[in-house]
Design an enzyme around this catalytic site. Structure first.
Site, PDB file in Angstrom:
ATOM      1  N   CYS A  12      -3.957   0.462  -2.512  1.00 23.18           N
ATOM      2  CA  CYS A  12      -3.829  -0.758  -1.714  1.00 23.18           C
ATOM      3  C   CYS A  12      -2.708  -1.655  -2.245  1.00 23.18           C
ATOM      4  CB  CYS A  12      -5.133  -1.546  -1.755  1.00 23.18           C
ATOM      5  SG  CYS A  12      -6.457  -0.827  -0.767  1.00 23.18           S
ATOM      6  N   CYS A  65     -10.241  -4.916   0.652  1.00 23.63           N
ATOM      7  CA  CYS A  65     -11.316  -3.926   0.592  1.00 23.63           C
ATOM      8  C   CYS A  65     -12.212  -4.210  -0.619  1.00 23.63           C
ATOM      9  CB  CYS A  65     -10.745  -2.510   0.541  1.00 23.63           C
ATOM     10  SG  CYS A  65     -10.183  -2.000  -1.093  1.00 23.63           S
ATOM     11  N   CYS A 123     -10.663  -3.616  -4.062  1.00 21.20           N
ATOM     12  CA  CYS A 123      -9.652  -4.625  -4.442  1.00 21.20           C
ATOM     13  C   CYS A 123     -10.306  -5.938  -4.816  1.00 21.20           C
ATOM     14  CB  CYS A 123      -8.639  -4.819  -3.315  1.00 21.20           C
ATOM     15  SG  CYS A 123      -7.465  -3.447  -3.234  1.00 21.20           S
ATOM     16  N   GLU A 134       0.431   5.255   0.507  1.00 20.28           N
ATOM     17  CA  GLU A 134      -0.508   6.304   0.926  1.00 20.28           C
ATOM     18  C   GLU A 134      -0.080   7.667   0.393  1.00 20.28           C
ATOM     19  OE1 GLU A 134      -0.935   5.657   5.161  1.00 20.28           O
ATOM     20  OE2 GLU A 134      -2.132   3.851   4.770  1.00 20.28           O
ATOM     21  N   ASN A 138       0.844  -1.189   0.000  1.00 19.53           N
ATOM     22  CA  ASN A 138       0.000   0.000   0.000  1.00 19.53           C
ATOM     23  C   ASN A 138       0.884   1.245   0.000  1.00 19.53           C
ATOM     24  OD1 ASN A 138       0.586  -0.912   2.659  1.00 19.53           O
ATOM     25  ND2 ASN A 138      -1.152   0.157   3.526  1.00 19.53           N
ATOM     26  N   GLU A 164      -2.884  -4.805  -2.923  1.00 24.36           N
ATOM     27  CA  GLU A 164      -3.375  -5.665  -3.999  1.00 24.36           C
ATOM     28  C   GLU A 164      -3.298  -4.927  -5.343  1.00 24.36           C
ATOM     29  OE1 GLU A 164      -4.765  -4.953  -1.108  1.00 24.36           O
ATOM     30  OE2 GLU A 164      -6.128  -6.512  -0.411  1.00 24.36           O
TER      31      GLU A 164
HETATM   32  N1  THU Z   1      -5.194  -1.647   2.644  1.00 21.32           N
HETATM   33  C1  THU Z   1      -4.619  -2.455   1.704  1.00 21.32           C
HETATM   34  O1  THU Z   1      -3.537  -2.148   1.178  1.00 21.32           O
HETATM   35  N2  THU Z   1      -5.255  -3.592   1.377  1.00 21.32           N
HETATM   36  C2  THU Z   1      -6.383  -4.057   1.978  1.00 21.32           C
HETATM   37  O2  THU Z   1      -6.873  -5.106   1.599  1.00 21.32           O
HETATM   38  C3  THU Z   1      -6.997  -3.288   3.068  1.00 21.32           C
HETATM   39  C4  THU Z   1      -6.475  -1.917   3.261  1.00 21.32           C
HETATM   40  C5  THU Z   1      -4.477  -0.425   3.027  1.00 21.32           C
HETATM   41  C6  THU Z   1      -5.045   0.874   2.503  1.00 21.32           C
HETATM   42  C7  THU Z   1      -4.489   1.871   3.508  1.00 21.32           C
HETATM   43  O3  THU Z   1      -3.186   2.245   3.105  1.00 21.32           O
HETATM   44  C8  THU Z   1      -4.393   1.076   4.806  1.00 21.32           C
HETATM   45  O4  THU Z   1      -4.469  -0.291   4.433  1.00 21.32           O
HETATM   46  C9  THU Z   1      -5.472   1.396   5.803  1.00 21.32           C
HETATM   47  O5  THU Z   1      -6.726   1.317   5.211  1.00 21.32           O
END
Ligand code: THU
Length: 133
Positions: A50, A83, A86, A41, A39, A52
């Site tokens: 994310c 999420c 994803c 940000e 991920n 994925e």
């Molecule tokens: N996140 C992911 O990378 N994958 C997931 O399946 C769930 C959430 C990340 C997004 C964000 O950077 C952090 O987790 C908190 O939501």
């Protein structure tokens, strides 16, 4: 290296100054090649991506487009669920039988199929009427 090990390793590179929640993802493509993602940000929060999505982007960049298996790992009290966005992204490149393993850094794992992850998935078939003109 196992897919879980690949996801665990890459997770360390997650860029998460805002959530501090590192996620790693590893895809084994139908070709056998492994692609990883984290991920990433952004200070403009909705621009974050994310793990994925990162792994899928790496797969496509290499000219691979079919997921055979995917593992996602985070430091979560229970196996981190992908999420909603994803789930749809994974379904674009994976058949309903493909296994998705969600894992925690403490060793918990939950494996489901893409069909279980996203029941009622929207597919190109739902646009058939338009495509037929
Ligand atoms: N996140 C992911 O990378 N994958 C997931 O399946 C769930 C959430 C990340 C997004 C964000 O950077 C952090 O987790 C908190 O939501």
């Amino acid at each position: 290296m196992s897919l879980l090990d690949a996801a665990t390793l890459v997770r360390e590179n997650a860029y998460v100054p805002y959530s501090r929640f590192k996620v790693g993802a590893a895809i084994r493509a139908a070709s056998g090649a492994v692609y990883t993602g984290v991920n990433v940000e952004n200070v403009a929060y909705p621009e974050g991506t994310c793990a994925e999505a990162g792994a899928i982007a790496a797969m496509c960049a290499a000219g691979d487009y079919r997921i055979a298996e995917i593992v996602v790992i985070a430091d979560s009290p229970e196996p981190v669920p992908c999420c909603g966005g994803c789930r749809q992204k994974i379904a674009e490149f994976a058949g309903p039988e493909v296994r998705v393993t969600m894992a925690t850094t403490s060793g918990l794992q939950k494996t489901v199929t893409v069909a279980e992850l996203l029941p009622g998935v929207f597919t190109a078939a739902h646009m058939a009427a338009v495509a037929e003109g």
